[in-house]
Design a protein around this motif. Structure first.
Motif, PDB file in Angstrom:
ATOM      1  N   ILE A  65     -12.133   1.696 -13.116  1.00 47.59           N
ATOM      2  CA  ILE A  65     -11.093   2.477 -12.474  1.00 47.59           C
ATOM      3  C   ILE A  65     -10.867   1.922 -11.071  1.00 47.59           C
ATOM      4  N   GLY A  66      -9.651   1.516 -10.768  1.00 49.51           N
ATOM      5  CA  GLY A  66      -9.319   1.041  -9.430  1.00 49.51           C
ATOM      6  C   GLY A  66      -8.985   2.202  -8.520  1.00 49.51           C
ATOM      7  N   LEU A  67      -9.465   2.141  -7.278  1.00 46.85           N
ATOM      8  CA  LEU A  67      -9.223   3.189  -6.294  1.00 46.85           C
ATOM      9  C   LEU A  67      -8.502   2.605  -5.086  1.00 46.85           C
ATOM     10  N   ILE A  68      -7.419   3.260  -4.681  1.00 48.43           N
ATOM     11  CA  ILE A  68      -6.646   2.794  -3.527  1.00 48.43           C
ATOM     12  C   ILE A  68      -6.165   4.023  -2.776  1.00 48.43           C
ATOM     13  N   SER A  69      -6.026   3.886  -1.475  1.00 44.17           N
ATOM     14  CA  SER A  69      -5.565   5.023  -0.675  1.00 44.17           C
ATOM     15  C   SER A  69      -4.907   4.523   0.598  1.00 44.17           C
ATOM     16  N   ASP A  70      -4.154   5.423   1.202  1.00 44.11           N
ATOM     17  CA  ASP A  70      -3.598   5.209   2.541  1.00 44.11           C
ATOM     18  C   ASP A  70      -2.874   3.871   2.663  1.00 44.11           C
ATOM     19  N   THR A  71      -1.979   3.622   1.716  1.00 49.30           N
ATOM     20  CA  THR A  71      -1.157   2.409   1.779  1.00 49.30           C
ATOM     21  C   THR A  71      -0.061   2.546   2.833  1.00 49.30           C
ATOM     22  N   HIS A  72       0.370   3.763   3.121  1.00 47.74           N
ATOM     23  CA  HIS A  72       1.366   4.005   4.176  1.00 47.74           C
ATOM     24  C   HIS A  72       2.548   3.047   4.082  1.00 47.74           C
ATOM     25  N   GLY A  73       3.020   2.819   2.859  1.00 49.00           N
ATOM     26  CA  GLY A  73       4.200   1.978   2.658  1.00 49.00           C
ATOM     27  C   GLY A  73       3.920   0.495   2.543  1.00 49.00           C
ATOM     28  N   LEU A  74       2.669   0.076   2.663  1.00 45.01           N
ATOM     29  CA  LEU A  74       2.317  -1.350   2.595  1.00 45.01           C
ATOM     30  C   LEU A  74       1.369  -1.596   1.427  1.00 45.01           C
ATOM     31  N   LEU A  75       1.880  -2.286   0.394  1.00 48.06           N
ATOM     32  CA  LEU A  75       1.028  -2.644  -0.741  1.00 48.06           C
ATOM     33  C   LEU A  75       0.773  -4.141  -0.663  1.00 48.06           C
ATOM     34  N   ARG A  76      -0.390  -4.496  -0.187  1.00 45.04           N
ATOM     35  CA  ARG A  76      -0.735  -5.907   0.050  1.00 45.04           C
ATOM     36  C   ARG A  76      -0.979  -6.638  -1.274  1.00 45.04           C
ATOM     37  N   PRO A  77      -0.593  -7.911  -1.326  1.00 41.67           N
ATOM     38  CA  PRO A  77      -0.883  -8.699  -2.540  1.00 41.67           C
ATOM     39  C   PRO A  77      -2.377  -8.771  -2.837  1.00 41.67           C
ATOM     40  N   GLN A  78      -3.211  -8.755  -1.807  1.00 40.82           N
ATOM     41  CA  GLN A  78      -4.663  -8.792  -2.011  1.00 40.82           C
ATOM     42  C   GLN A  78      -5.146  -7.523  -2.727  1.00 40.82           C
ATOM     43  N   ALA A  79      -4.519  -6.396  -2.417  1.00 41.13           N
ATOM     44  CA  ALA A  79      -4.892  -5.151  -3.086  1.00 41.13           C
ATOM     45  C   ALA A  79      -4.473  -5.198  -4.550  1.00 41.13           C
ATOM     46  N   LEU A  80      -3.264  -5.693  -4.796  1.00 41.95           N
ATOM     47  CA  LEU A  80      -2.795  -5.821  -6.190  1.00 41.95           C
ATOM     48  C   LEU A  80      -3.712  -6.729  -6.987  1.00 41.95           C
ATOM     49  N   ALA A  81      -4.093  -7.847  -6.403  1.00 45.06           N
ATOM     50  CA  ALA A  81      -4.976  -8.792  -7.099  1.00 45.06           C
ATOM     51  C   ALA A  81      -6.318  -8.143  -7.408  1.00 45.06           C
ATOM     52  N   ALA A  82      -6.852  -7.354  -6.466  1.00 45.61           N
ATOM     53  CA  ALA A  82      -8.149  -6.705  -6.672  1.00 45.61           C
ATOM     54  C   ALA A  82      -8.081  -5.671  -7.798  1.00 45.61           C
ATOM     55  N   LEU A  83      -6.914  -5.044  -7.969  1.00 41.45           N
ATOM     56  CA  LEU A  83      -6.784  -3.974  -8.954  1.00 41.45           C
ATOM     57  C   LEU A  83      -6.360  -4.459 -10.343  1.00 41.45           C
ATOM     58  N   GLU A  84      -6.130  -5.760 -10.479  1.00 40.95           N
ATOM     59  CA  GLU A  84      -5.813  -6.296 -11.811  1.00 40.95           C
ATOM     60  C   GLU A  84      -7.000  -6.033 -12.732  1.00 40.95           C
ATOM     61  N   ASP A  85      -6.730  -5.915 -14.012  1.00 37.64           N
ATOM     62  CA  ASP A  85      -7.769  -5.728 -15.027  1.00 37.64           C
ATOM     63  C   ASP A  85      -8.476  -4.378 -14.937  1.00 37.64           C
ATOM     64  N   CYS A  86      -7.870  -3.397 -14.250  1.00 37.05           N
ATOM     65  CA  CYS A  86      -8.432  -2.052 -14.255  1.00 37.05           C
ATOM     66  C   CYS A  86      -7.862  -1.290 -15.445  1.00 37.05           C
ATOM     67  N   ASP A  87      -8.649  -0.364 -15.976  1.00 36.86           N
ATOM     68  CA  ASP A  87      -8.194   0.472 -17.092  1.00 36.86           C
ATOM     69  C   ASP A  87      -7.333   1.633 -16.616  1.00 36.86           C
ATOM     70  N   HIS A  88      -7.493   2.014 -15.349  1.00 29.42           N
ATOM     71  CA  HIS A  88      -6.746   3.121 -14.764  1.00 29.42           C
ATOM     72  C   HIS A  88      -6.794   2.902 -13.252  1.00 29.42           C
TER      73      HIS A  88
END
Length: 155
Positions: A6-29
């Motif tokens: 399960i990928g967890l992300i918070s407090d993006t405040h309008g900014l979704l970084r490519p590094q965050a997207l890459a880290a969350l790849e292959d998550c089931d949820h």
């Protein structure tokens, strides 16, 4: 399903970084613990995996009206309580069968155990605040056992 990531992300405040997207790849949820910033962030995360998100104190525009303040979900046998602010955690979660609480708000990454519950704050994946790290987190659920991890993003 014997194991879940399960990928967890918070407090993006309008900014979704490519590094965050890459880290969350292959998550089931993916769980977003609030202060999303704009609806496009949710649309992008939904392309990676099923998404559950809660509204944060800064999510006040009309688009956020459909985002709930609390989500209670069961992934496999694991009960997860998702809320933006730690101050809004009810005292009876363990009795109600939950084993994990995911929050945001403070921008401080944290994994701890309190009153028999695993508490995880993935920190902020959006704009850097003070000298706090930019990070995401993961819940690894295997055979009913839950392990939480934090990952600082390389910017």
């Amino acid at each position: 399903m014997t194991s879940l990531r399960i990928g967890l992300i918070s407090d993006t405040h309008g900014l979704l970084r490519p590094q965050a997207l890459a880290a969350l790849e292959d998550c089931d949820h993916i769980l977003h613990a609030g202060d999303i910033g704009k609806p496009e962030i949710l649309d992008t995360l939904r392309q990676l995996a099923p998404l559950t998100a809660v509204r944060g104190n800064n999510d006040v525009d009309a688009w956020a009206d459909v985002v709930r303040e609390v989500e209670e979900l069961w992934l496999g046998e694991t009960g997860i309580y998702l809320v933006h602010d730690q101050a809004d955690i009810p005292a009876d979660l363990k009795e109600r069968g939950f084993s994990v609480v995911v929050t945001g708000h403070s921008h401080k990454p944290l994994v701890t155990e309190r009153a028999g519950l695993v508490h995880v704050n993935p920190g902020s994946a959006g704009p850097r605040r003070f000298k706090l790290p930019v990070s995401v987190g993961f819940l690894l659920i295997e055979k009913g056992e839950v392990r939480a991890e934090l990952r600082e993003l390389d910017l």
